[in-house]
Design a protein around this motif. Structure first.
Motif, PDB file in Angstrom:
ATOM      1  N   TRP A 197      79.016 -76.578  40.671  1.00  0.00           N
ATOM      2  CA  TRP A 197      78.380 -75.298  40.952  1.00  0.00           C
ATOM      3  C   TRP A 197      79.235 -74.425  41.830  1.00  0.00           C
ATOM      4  O   TRP A 197      78.770 -73.421  42.328  1.00  0.00           O
ATOM      5  N   ALA A 198      80.451 -74.756  42.039  1.00  0.00           N
ATOM      6  CA  ALA A 198      81.184 -74.040  43.073  1.00  0.00           C
ATOM      7  C   ALA A 198      82.657 -74.377  42.978  1.00  0.00           C
ATOM      8  O   ALA A 198      83.011 -75.379  42.382  1.00  0.00           O
ATOM      9  N   ASP A 236      82.224 -68.550  45.898  1.00  0.00           N
ATOM     10  CA  ASP A 236      81.828 -68.762  44.498  1.00  0.00           C
ATOM     11  C   ASP A 236      82.066 -67.526  43.632  1.00  0.00           C
ATOM     12  O   ASP A 236      82.454 -67.636  42.469  1.00  0.00           O
ATOM     13  N   HIS A 281      79.601 -69.132  51.587  1.00  0.00           N
ATOM     14  CA  HIS A 281      79.673 -69.876  50.327  1.00  0.00           C
ATOM     15  C   HIS A 281      79.741 -68.945  49.113  1.00  0.00           C
ATOM     16  O   HIS A 281      80.550 -69.136  48.210  1.00  0.00           O
ATOM     17  N   HIS A 338      74.230 -69.285  42.808  1.00  0.00           N
ATOM     18  CA  HIS A 338      75.667 -69.581  42.911  1.00  0.00           C
ATOM     19  C   HIS A 338      76.502 -68.956  41.786  1.00  0.00           C
ATOM     20  O   HIS A 338      77.714 -69.117  41.777  1.00  0.00           O
ATOM     21  N   ASP A 382      75.992 -75.872  48.945  1.00  0.00           N
ATOM     22  CA  ASP A 382      76.037 -76.885  47.875  1.00  0.00           C
ATOM     23  C   ASP A 382      75.384 -78.186  48.337  1.00  0.00           C
ATOM     24  O   ASP A 382      74.655 -78.827  47.584  1.00  0.00           O
TER      25      ASP A 382
HETATM   26 ZN   LIG Z   1      78.199 -72.914  44.951  1.00  0.00          ZN
END
Ligand SMILES: [Zn+2]
Length: 279
Positions: free
Chosen positions: A34-35, A146, A142, A91, A78
């Protein structure tokens, strides 16, 4: 996770440890895609931290937990994504690869751009409760990261490359994971070495070019980078499932990874400085 050996004898303890090691390895192999991985996020945050003035840095230290660095804060979203209910779509955006520009209406279920706007506003508002500003700061750090991972913005009906299986040299992986982690790690796993790479491309012209535009413009930049990420430079065509990507792909995309991390770090410092400027 802590390893606690049981009291029921060595055999049982070894079994428990083996199980836990297997679990950890499996979790890492299938873990959240996810990142940027941990390395990318930490590098962005560390690079940004070096460009903060002492007043802003001191306020950040006040907002975060004691001893929590900006790099530590960068991966919090995350690590806590299951605890923050419904935060998965924060995200990413799912903009079809053939679009020219990012637009909220094209983002599918992804909410990264509106969420980044929202958290930036909360961070800048000194009337908000400290806990809300702390969470907002962690998300800003974050999500700026992303947003600059190209496959968190552009996609081709494959969840941002998550379901597009390819080989990177001899390793079977997804295009998404290749961009989260593997290109970075193929260069070096050293955080300090990556920060030095970003510092090497930092100059006044690059910095003023980076500190420009809106969050939507930054998403458009990632969309354009994603359009290149889906191309195989050896064939000149869009990558098909099962293709093997090697030196030609790595060498043409490493500069894009480096540039996106540089843009993310420079813009993160800018966003934080703007949000936390003295009243
Ligand atoms: Zn993320």
């Amino acid at each position: 996770m802590s390893l606690r050996l049981g009291q029921s004898g060595r055999g049982r303890s070894q079994h428990t440890v083996s199980f836990l090691i297997a679990f950890v390895i499996t979790w890492q192999a299938t873990g959240p895609a996810w990142a940027w991985g941990r390395l990318g996020h930490r590098v962005v945050a560390e690079f940004a931290d070096r460009h903060l003035n002492p007043t802003v840095r001191a306020e950040i230290a006040q907002i975060l937990e004691p001893g929590e660095s900006l790099a530590d804060a960068s991966t919090w979203a995350d690590e806590n994504r299951t605890r923050i209910h419904g935060s998965g779509p924060w995200h990413f955006a799912d903009v079809p690869l053939d679009e020219d520009r990012y637009d909220d209406r094209l983002a599918g279920s992804g909410q990264i751009v509106p969420k980044l706007r929202e958290f930036r506003t909360i961070l800048a508002d000194r009337t908000r409760p400290p806990a809300a500003r702390c969470q907002a700061l962690r998300f800003v750090v974050h999500l700026v990261g992303d947003l600059h991972q190209p496959l968190h913005v552009g996609e081709h009906q494959d969840r941002g490359g998550n379901t597009l299986q390819i080989h990177f040299y001899r390793r079977k992986t997804s295009l998404h994971h290749l961009w989260d982690d593997l290109i970075l790690e193929h260069r070096t796993r050293g955080e300090d070495r990556w920060v030095a790479e970003l510092s090497a491309i930092d100059d006044p012209i690059s910095r003023s070019a980076a500190m420009d535009g809106t969050i939507e413009d930054w998403a458009t930049g990632s969309l354009h980078a994603a359009q290149q990420a889906y191309q195989n430079p050896r064939t000149g065509r869009r990558i098909e499932p099962g293709e093997v990507l090697e030196d030609a792909y790595y060498e043409s995309n490493l500069p894009i990874v480096r540039r996106q991390l540089y843009l993310a770090g420079t813009r993160l410092a800018w966003v934080l400085t703007d949000a936390l400027r003295p009243e």
